[in-house]
Scaffold this motif. Structure first.
Motif, PDB file in Angstrom:
ATOM      1  N   ALA A  14      34.545  33.678  42.149  1.00 42.76           N
ATOM      2  CA  ALA A  14      35.334  34.895  42.362  1.00 42.76           C
ATOM      3  C   ALA A  14      35.918  35.403  41.059  1.00 42.76           C
ATOM      4  CB  ALA A  14      36.446  34.635  43.383  1.00 42.76           C
ATOM      5  N   MET A  15      36.421  34.492  40.235  1.00 42.61           N
ATOM      6  CA  MET A  15      36.996  34.893  38.958  1.00 42.61           C
ATOM      7  C   MET A  15      35.917  35.504  38.058  1.00 42.61           C
ATOM      8  SD  MET A  15      39.237  32.684  36.271  1.00 42.61           S
ATOM      9  CE  MET A  15      37.841  31.710  35.754  1.00 42.61           C
ATOM     10  N   LYS A  16      34.749  34.894  38.022  1.00 45.40           N
ATOM     11  CA  LYS A  16      33.655  35.415  37.204  1.00 45.40           C
ATOM     12  C   LYS A  16      33.233  36.798  37.686  1.00 45.40           C
ATOM     13  CE  LYS A  16      29.060  34.333  35.513  1.00 45.40           C
ATOM     14  NZ  LYS A  16      27.930  33.406  35.538  1.00 45.40           N
ATOM     15  N   ALA A  17      33.086  36.967  38.997  1.00 43.63           N
ATOM     16  CA  ALA A  17      32.713  38.265  39.553  1.00 43.63           C
ATOM     17  C   ALA A  17      33.777  39.313  39.241  1.00 43.63           C
ATOM     18  CB  ALA A  17      32.502  38.153  41.056  1.00 43.63           C
ATOM     19  N   CYS A  18      35.033  38.925  39.329  1.00 45.81           N
ATOM     20  CA  CYS A  18      36.134  39.840  39.038  1.00 45.81           C
ATOM     21  C   CYS A  18      36.093  40.297  37.586  1.00 45.81           C
ATOM     22  CB  CYS A  18      37.458  39.141  39.355  1.00 45.81           C
ATOM     23  SG  CYS A  18      38.915  40.155  39.062  1.00 45.81           S
ATOM     24  N   LYS A  19      35.874  39.365  36.684  1.00 45.49           N
ATOM     25  CA  LYS A  19      35.795  39.714  35.255  1.00 45.49           C
ATOM     26  C   LYS A  19      34.639  40.665  34.990  1.00 45.49           C
ATOM     27  CE  LYS A  19      37.842  35.634  33.129  1.00 45.49           C
ATOM     28  NZ  LYS A  19      37.595  34.481  32.253  1.00 45.49           N
ATOM     29  N   ASN A  20      33.535  40.509  35.729  1.00 45.50           N
ATOM     30  CA  ASN A  20      32.366  41.362  35.528  1.00 45.50           C
ATOM     31  C   ASN A  20      32.552  42.759  36.103  1.00 45.50           C
ATOM     32  OD1 ASN A  20      30.961  39.340  34.216  1.00 45.50           O
ATOM     33  ND2 ASN A  20      29.931  38.632  36.063  1.00 45.50           N
ATOM     34  N   LEU A  21      33.477  42.918  37.041  1.00 43.45           N
ATOM     35  CA  LEU A  21      33.639  44.197  37.734  1.00 43.45           C
ATOM     36  C   LEU A  21      34.752  45.074  37.193  1.00 43.45           C
ATOM     37  CD1 LEU A  21      33.226  43.048  41.441  1.00 43.45           C
ATOM     38  CD2 LEU A  21      31.596  44.321  40.050  1.00 43.45           C
ATOM     39  N   THR A  22      35.658  44.509  36.444  1.00 43.66           N
ATOM     40  CA  THR A  22      36.861  45.269  36.118  1.00 43.66           C
ATOM     41  C   THR A  22      37.373  44.949  34.723  1.00 43.66           C
ATOM     42  OG1 THR A  22      39.100  45.758  36.866  1.00 43.66           O
ATOM     43  CG2 THR A  22      38.346  43.508  37.197  1.00 43.66           C
ATOM     44  N   THR A  23      38.162  45.843  34.196  1.00 44.37           N
ATOM     45  CA  THR A  23      38.823  45.600  32.921  1.00 44.37           C
ATOM     46  C   THR A  23      40.317  45.399  33.117  1.00 44.37           C
ATOM     47  OG1 THR A  23      39.084  47.972  32.566  1.00 44.37           O
ATOM     48  CG2 THR A  23      37.132  46.928  31.611  1.00 44.37           C
ATOM     49  N   THR A  24      40.744  45.235  34.363  1.00 41.62           N
ATOM     50  CA  THR A  24      42.162  45.010  34.645  1.00 41.62           C
ATOM     51  C   THR A  24      42.494  43.529  34.457  1.00 41.62           C
ATOM     52  OG1 THR A  24      41.786  44.649  36.992  1.00 41.62           O
ATOM     53  CG2 THR A  24      42.201  46.910  36.303  1.00 41.62           C
ATOM     54  N   LEU A  25      43.609  43.103  34.956  1.00 44.54           N
ATOM     55  CA  LEU A  25      44.087  41.736  34.751  1.00 44.54           C
ATOM     56  C   LEU A  25      43.714  40.787  35.878  1.00 44.54           C
ATOM     57  CD1 LEU A  25      47.610  42.642  33.395  1.00 44.54           C
ATOM     58  CD2 LEU A  25      45.542  42.150  32.110  1.00 44.54           C
ATOM     59  N   GLY A  26      42.914  41.244  36.828  1.00 46.81           N
ATOM     60  CA  GLY A  26      42.507  40.403  37.942  1.00 46.81           C
ATOM     61  C   GLY A  26      42.041  41.241  39.114  1.00 46.81           C
ATOM     62  N   CYS A  27      41.888  40.585  40.270  1.00 45.23           N
ATOM     63  CA  CYS A  27      41.370  41.260  41.469  1.00 45.23           C
ATOM     64  C   CYS A  27      42.104  40.777  42.714  1.00 45.23           C
ATOM     65  CB  CYS A  27      39.891  40.935  41.651  1.00 45.23           C
ATOM     66  SG  CYS A  27      38.816  41.593  40.362  1.00 45.23           S
ATOM     67  N   PHE A  77      46.322  37.861  44.727  1.00 49.15           N
ATOM     68  CA  PHE A  77      45.626  38.465  43.595  1.00 49.15           C
ATOM     69  C   PHE A  77      45.196  37.328  42.676  1.00 49.15           C
ATOM     70  CE2 PHE A  77      45.764  40.519  39.396  1.00 49.15           C
ATOM     71  CZ  PHE A  77      45.192  41.752  39.642  1.00 49.15           C
ATOM     72  N   ILE A  78      43.937  37.305  42.255  1.00 49.73           N
ATOM     73  CA  ILE A  78      43.470  36.291  41.309  1.00 49.73           C
ATOM     74  C   ILE A  78      43.542  36.887  39.906  1.00 49.73           C
ATOM     75  CG2 ILE A  78      41.030  36.928  41.594  1.00 49.73           C
ATOM     76  CD1 ILE A  78      40.290  33.999  41.188  1.00 49.73           C
ATOM     77  N   GLY A  79      44.233  36.194  39.006  1.00 47.06           N
ATOM     78  CA  GLY A  79      44.439  36.712  37.657  1.00 47.06           C
ATOM     79  C   GLY A  79      43.594  35.996  36.629  1.00 47.06           C
ATOM     80  N   TYR A  80      43.425  36.654  35.467  1.00 46.70           N
ATOM     81  CA  TYR A  80      42.700  36.008  34.375  1.00 46.70           C
ATOM     82  C   TYR A  80      43.132  36.509  33.008  1.00 46.70           C
ATOM     83  CZ  TYR A  80      39.733  40.190  34.437  1.00 46.70           C
ATOM     84  OH  TYR A  80      39.284  41.470  34.416  1.00 46.70           O
ATOM     85  N   TYR A  81      44.387  36.918  32.849  1.00 48.71           N
ATOM     86  CA  TYR A  81      44.769  37.530  31.592  1.00 48.71           C
ATOM     87  C   TYR A  81      45.262  36.586  30.521  1.00 48.71           C
ATOM     88  CZ  TYR A  81      49.106  37.795  34.317  1.00 48.71           C
ATOM     89  OH  TYR A  81      50.166  37.518  35.121  1.00 48.71           O
TER      90      TYR A  81
END
Length: 94
Positions: A14-27, A77-81
């Motif tokens: 999910a985190m990988k897919a989120c990073k590939n779909l958006t330039t925000t801080l998570g999904c 919300f899953i974050g990755y910032y």
């Protein structure tokens, strides 16, 4: 479609897919709080996936879920910032 996460492996996907779909801080993910209110303590909160399943795996960042500042936060919300947040979940107003 919102992710339903049942394992660390699902969380990483999910985190990988989120990073590939958006330039925000998570999904957003498909986990929501059922019932309760802004004063419901974390241990008394009832979380479910949008498909009705109970969470068998969670990955909330330390201190969450928290209903911080007296706000009734019902979504996840899953974050990755940053490194501390990488793949961790936050309770947010949704």
């Amino acid at each position: 479609e919102l992710a339903h996460i049942f394992s660390e492996e699902d969380n990483q996907k999910a985190m990988k897919a989120c990073k590939n779909l958006t330039t925000t801080l998570g999904c957003w993910i498909g986990l929501v709080e059922i019932g309760g209110n802004a004063s419901t303590p974390a241990l008394s909160q009832n979380w479910k996936w949008l498909n009705g399943r109970e969470p068998v795996y969670t990955n909330f960042i330390q201190g969450h879920p928290d209903n911080g500042n007296g706000k009734d936060k019902r979504s996840a919300f899953i974050g990755y910032y940053d490194d501390d947040d990488n793949g961790k979940w936050h309770q947010v107003i949704g």
